[in-house]
Design a protein around this motif. Structure first.
Motif, PDB file in Angstrom:
ATOM      1  N   VAL A  76       4.213  15.864   1.120  1.00 52.29           N
ATOM      2  CA  VAL A  76       5.051  14.897   0.529  1.00 52.29           C
ATOM      3  C   VAL A  76       4.823  13.333   1.150  1.00 52.29           C
ATOM      4  O   VAL A  76       4.754  12.304   0.427  1.00 52.29           O
ATOM      5  CB  VAL A  76       6.579  15.360   0.894  1.00 52.29           C
ATOM      6  CG1 VAL A  76       7.548  14.200   0.465  1.00 52.29           C
ATOM      7  CG2 VAL A  76       6.809  16.319  -0.050  1.00 52.29           C
ATOM      8  N   VAL A  77       4.661  13.449   2.471  1.00 49.61           N
ATOM      9  CA  VAL A  77       4.244  12.012   3.008  1.00 49.61           C
ATOM     10  C   VAL A  77       2.939  11.203   2.684  1.00 49.61           C
ATOM     11  O   VAL A  77       2.998  10.166   2.339  1.00 49.61           O
ATOM     12  CB  VAL A  77       4.021  12.230   4.530  1.00 49.61           C
ATOM     13  CG1 VAL A  77       3.500  11.038   5.193  1.00 49.61           C
ATOM     14  CG2 VAL A  77       5.622  12.495   5.263  1.00 49.61           C
ATOM     15  N   LEU A  78       1.931  12.343   2.615  1.00 51.54           N
ATOM     16  CA  LEU A  78       0.691  11.945   1.794  1.00 51.54           C
ATOM     17  C   LEU A  78       0.861  11.312   0.432  1.00 51.54           C
ATOM     18  O   LEU A  78       0.381  10.241  -0.234  1.00 51.54           O
ATOM     19  CB  LEU A  78      -0.296  12.943   1.925  1.00 51.54           C
ATOM     20  CG  LEU A  78      -0.904  13.199   3.197  1.00 51.54           C
ATOM     21  CD1 LEU A  78      -1.828  14.336   3.428  1.00 51.54           C
ATOM     22  CD2 LEU A  78      -1.585  12.029   3.816  1.00 51.54           C
ATOM     23  N   ALA A  79       1.614  12.073  -0.465  1.00 50.24           N
ATOM     24  CA  ALA A  79       1.873  11.799  -1.844  1.00 50.24           C
ATOM     25  C   ALA A  79       2.550  10.320  -1.732  1.00 50.24           C
ATOM     26  O   ALA A  79       2.083   9.564  -2.735  1.00 50.24           O
ATOM     27  CB  ALA A  79       2.696  12.661  -2.511  1.00 50.24           C
ATOM     28  N   VAL A  80       3.538  10.070  -0.963  1.00 49.58           N
ATOM     29  CA  VAL A  80       4.355   8.746  -0.982  1.00 49.58           C
ATOM     30  C   VAL A  80       3.393   7.826  -0.650  1.00 49.58           C
ATOM     31  O   VAL A  80       3.561   6.725  -1.220  1.00 49.58           O
ATOM     32  CB  VAL A  80       5.348   8.977  -0.297  1.00 49.58           C
ATOM     33  CG1 VAL A  80       6.318   7.843   0.215  1.00 49.58           C
ATOM     34  CG2 VAL A  80       6.755   9.915  -0.880  1.00 49.58           C
ATOM     35  N   LEU A  81       2.642   7.903   0.501  1.00 55.19           N
ATOM     36  CA  LEU A  81       1.923   6.931   0.965  1.00 55.19           C
ATOM     37  C   LEU A  81       0.691   6.666  -0.260  1.00 55.19           C
ATOM     38  O   LEU A  81       0.392   5.449  -0.360  1.00 55.19           O
ATOM     39  CB  LEU A  81       1.179   7.306   2.180  1.00 55.19           C
ATOM     40  CG  LEU A  81       2.162   7.209   3.542  1.00 55.19           C
ATOM     41  CD1 LEU A  81       1.418   7.844   4.726  1.00 55.19           C
ATOM     42  CD2 LEU A  81       2.728   6.039   3.821  1.00 55.19           C
ATOM     43  N   GLY A  82       0.161   7.581  -0.877  1.00 53.16           N
ATOM     44  CA  GLY A  82      -0.854   7.514  -1.750  1.00 53.16           C
ATOM     45  C   GLY A  82      -0.223   6.529  -2.887  1.00 53.16           C
ATOM     46  O   GLY A  82      -0.882   5.650  -3.513  1.00 53.16           O
ATOM     47  N   PHE A  83       0.984   6.935  -3.281  1.00 52.79           N
ATOM     48  CA  PHE A  83       1.639   5.946  -4.587  1.00 52.79           C
ATOM     49  C   PHE A  83       1.773   4.509  -4.252  1.00 52.79           C
ATOM     50  O   PHE A  83       1.565   3.720  -4.751  1.00 52.79           O
ATOM     51  CB  PHE A  83       2.853   6.648  -4.776  1.00 52.79           C
ATOM     52  CG  PHE A  83       2.701   7.971  -5.922  1.00 52.79           C
ATOM     53  CD1 PHE A  83       1.691   7.636  -6.929  1.00 52.79           C
ATOM     54  CD2 PHE A  83       3.043   8.999  -5.607  1.00 52.79           C
ATOM     55  CE1 PHE A  83       1.644   8.811  -7.884  1.00 52.79           C
ATOM     56  CE2 PHE A  83       2.848  10.198  -6.350  1.00 52.79           C
ATOM     57  CZ  PHE A  83       2.046   9.960  -7.514  1.00 52.79           C
ATOM     58  N   ALA A  84       2.371   4.520  -2.727  1.00 49.60           N
ATOM     59  CA  ALA A  84       2.591   3.263  -2.023  1.00 49.60           C
ATOM     60  C   ALA A  84       1.244   2.450  -1.855  1.00 49.60           C
ATOM     61  O   ALA A  84       1.416   1.171  -2.197  1.00 49.60           O
ATOM     62  CB  ALA A  84       3.310   3.391  -0.695  1.00 49.60           C
ATOM     63  N   VAL A  85       0.066   3.044  -1.591  1.00 54.32           N
ATOM     64  CA  VAL A  85      -1.141   2.364  -1.635  1.00 54.32           C
ATOM     65  C   VAL A  85      -1.436   1.909  -2.962  1.00 54.32           C
ATOM     66  O   VAL A  85      -1.701   0.754  -3.250  1.00 54.32           O
ATOM     67  CB  VAL A  85      -2.147   3.050  -0.783  1.00 54.32           C
ATOM     68  CG1 VAL A  85      -3.550   2.467  -0.970  1.00 54.32           C
ATOM     69  CG2 VAL A  85      -1.893   3.346   0.555  1.00 54.32           C
ATOM     70  N   ILE A  86      -1.578   2.529  -3.829  1.00 54.90           N
ATOM     71  CA  ILE A  86      -1.957   2.137  -5.217  1.00 54.90           C
ATOM     72  C   ILE A  86      -0.832   1.054  -5.688  1.00 54.90           C
ATOM     73  O   ILE A  86      -1.347   0.091  -6.197  1.00 54.90           O
ATOM     74  CB  ILE A  86      -1.825   3.460  -6.176  1.00 54.90           C
ATOM     75  CG1 ILE A  86      -2.728   4.518  -5.634  1.00 54.90           C
ATOM     76  CG2 ILE A  86      -1.988   3.075  -7.601  1.00 54.90           C
ATOM     77  CD1 ILE A  86      -2.890   5.836  -6.382  1.00 54.90           C
ATOM     78  N   ALA A  87       0.428   1.321  -5.582  1.00 56.41           N
ATOM     79  CA  ALA A  87       1.214   0.246  -5.818  1.00 56.41           C
ATOM     80  C   ALA A  87       1.052  -1.203  -5.230  1.00 56.41           C
ATOM     81  O   ALA A  87       0.956  -2.303  -5.914  1.00 56.41           O
ATOM     82  CB  ALA A  87       2.767   0.815  -5.762  1.00 56.41           C
ATOM     83  N   GLY A  88       0.850  -1.063  -3.816  1.00 56.21           N
ATOM     84  CA  GLY A  88       0.515  -2.191  -3.067  1.00 56.21           C
ATOM     85  C   GLY A  88      -0.680  -2.958  -3.502  1.00 56.21           C
ATOM     86  O   GLY A  88      -0.745  -4.342  -3.604  1.00 56.21           O
ATOM     87  N   VAL A  89      -1.869  -1.947  -3.654  1.00 62.26           N
ATOM     88  CA  VAL A  89      -3.187  -2.731  -4.436  1.00 62.26           C
ATOM     89  C   VAL A  89      -2.807  -3.381  -5.599  1.00 62.26           C
ATOM     90  O   VAL A  89      -3.504  -4.521  -5.931  1.00 62.26           O
ATOM     91  CB  VAL A  89      -4.307  -1.671  -4.373  1.00 62.26           C
ATOM     92  CG1 VAL A  89      -5.578  -2.255  -4.827  1.00 62.26           C
ATOM     93  CG2 VAL A  89      -4.539  -1.404  -2.820  1.00 62.26           C
ATOM     94  N   ALA A  90      -2.220  -2.994  -6.579  1.00 63.40           N
ATOM     95  CA  ALA A  90      -1.752  -3.309  -7.880  1.00 63.40           C
ATOM     96  C   ALA A  90      -0.803  -4.742  -7.720  1.00 63.40           C
ATOM     97  O   ALA A  90      -1.414  -5.586  -8.275  1.00 63.40           O
ATOM     98  CB  ALA A  90      -1.297  -2.540  -8.478  1.00 63.40           C
ATOM     99  N   ALA A  91      -0.119  -4.746  -6.747  1.00 60.31           N
ATOM    100  CA  ALA A  91       0.924  -5.874  -6.559  1.00 60.31           C
ATOM    101  C   ALA A  91       0.079  -7.005  -6.013  1.00 60.31           C
ATOM    102  O   ALA A  91       0.105  -8.152  -6.282  1.00 60.31           O
ATOM    103  CB  ALA A  91       1.998  -5.497  -5.666  1.00 60.31           C
ATOM    104  N   VAL A  92      -1.112  -6.799  -5.246  1.00 58.18           N
ATOM    105  CA  VAL A  92      -1.834  -7.761  -4.440  1.00 58.18           C
ATOM    106  C   VAL A  92      -2.644  -8.402  -5.308  1.00 58.18           C
ATOM    107  O   VAL A  92      -2.559  -9.491  -5.795  1.00 58.18           O
ATOM    108  CB  VAL A  92      -2.285  -7.237  -3.050  1.00 58.18           C
ATOM    109  CG1 VAL A  92      -3.402  -8.160  -2.619  1.00 58.18           C
ATOM    110  CG2 VAL A  92      -1.412  -7.116  -2.102  1.00 58.18           C
ATOM    111  N   GLY A  93      -3.444  -7.595  -6.335  1.00 58.35           N
ATOM    112  CA  GLY A  93      -4.164  -8.011  -7.214  1.00 58.35           C
ATOM    113  C   GLY A  93      -3.370  -8.741  -8.136  1.00 58.35           C
ATOM    114  O   GLY A  93      -3.887  -9.904  -8.709  1.00 58.35           O
ATOM    115  N   LEU A  94      -2.151  -8.562  -8.594  1.00 59.52           N
ATOM    116  CA  LEU A  94      -1.338  -9.267  -9.647  1.00 59.52           C
ATOM    117  C   LEU A  94      -1.104 -10.639  -9.168  1.00 59.52           C
ATOM    118  O   LEU A  94      -1.196 -11.640  -9.927  1.00 59.52           O
ATOM    119  CB  LEU A  94      -0.011  -8.334 -10.215  1.00 59.52           C
ATOM    120  CG  LEU A  94       0.840  -9.027 -10.936  1.00 59.52           C
ATOM    121  CD1 LEU A  94       0.011  -9.417 -12.562  1.00 59.52           C
ATOM    122  CD2 LEU A  94       2.012  -8.304 -11.356  1.00 59.52           C
TER     123      LEU A  94
END
Length: 98
Positions: free
Chosen positions: A29-47
């Protein structure tokens, strides 16, 4: 094997197996949440970077008009035909319509 036998089988497992299963589930569960957080973070920084770059060009466009020349006119590769036409004014025509 029915449901009751399966539950009896699970109840016979040692505590070490239960602890490992629970820790594994928590880790998953922790890895899944962190994985989604990393993907969302990269997308937010790119935007944010994209919007900052566009805002910079937009603001500089107010002060300097020679930053970028106007885009060229669109060119049509199709064949162009010259057409002649005649406008017929039928407002004074007294003949009945066919």
């Amino acid at each position: 094997m029915n449901g009751k036998q399966f539950l009896e089988l699970l109840s016979r497992l040692p505590a070490r197996v239960w602890i490992q299963a629970v820790l594994g589930l928590i880790g998953f569960v922790v890895l899944a949440v962190l994985g989604f957080a990393v993907i969302a973070g990269v997308a937010a920084v790119g935007l944010v970077l994209l919007l900052a770059f566009k805002a910079k060009r937009w603001i500089l466009g107010f002060f300097r008009r020679d930053i970028e020349p106007a885009p060229p006119a669109r060119h049509h590769d199709g064949k162009v035909t010259d057409v002649q036409y005649e406008i017929v004014d039928r407002t004074n025509d007294r003949t009945p319509p066919p």
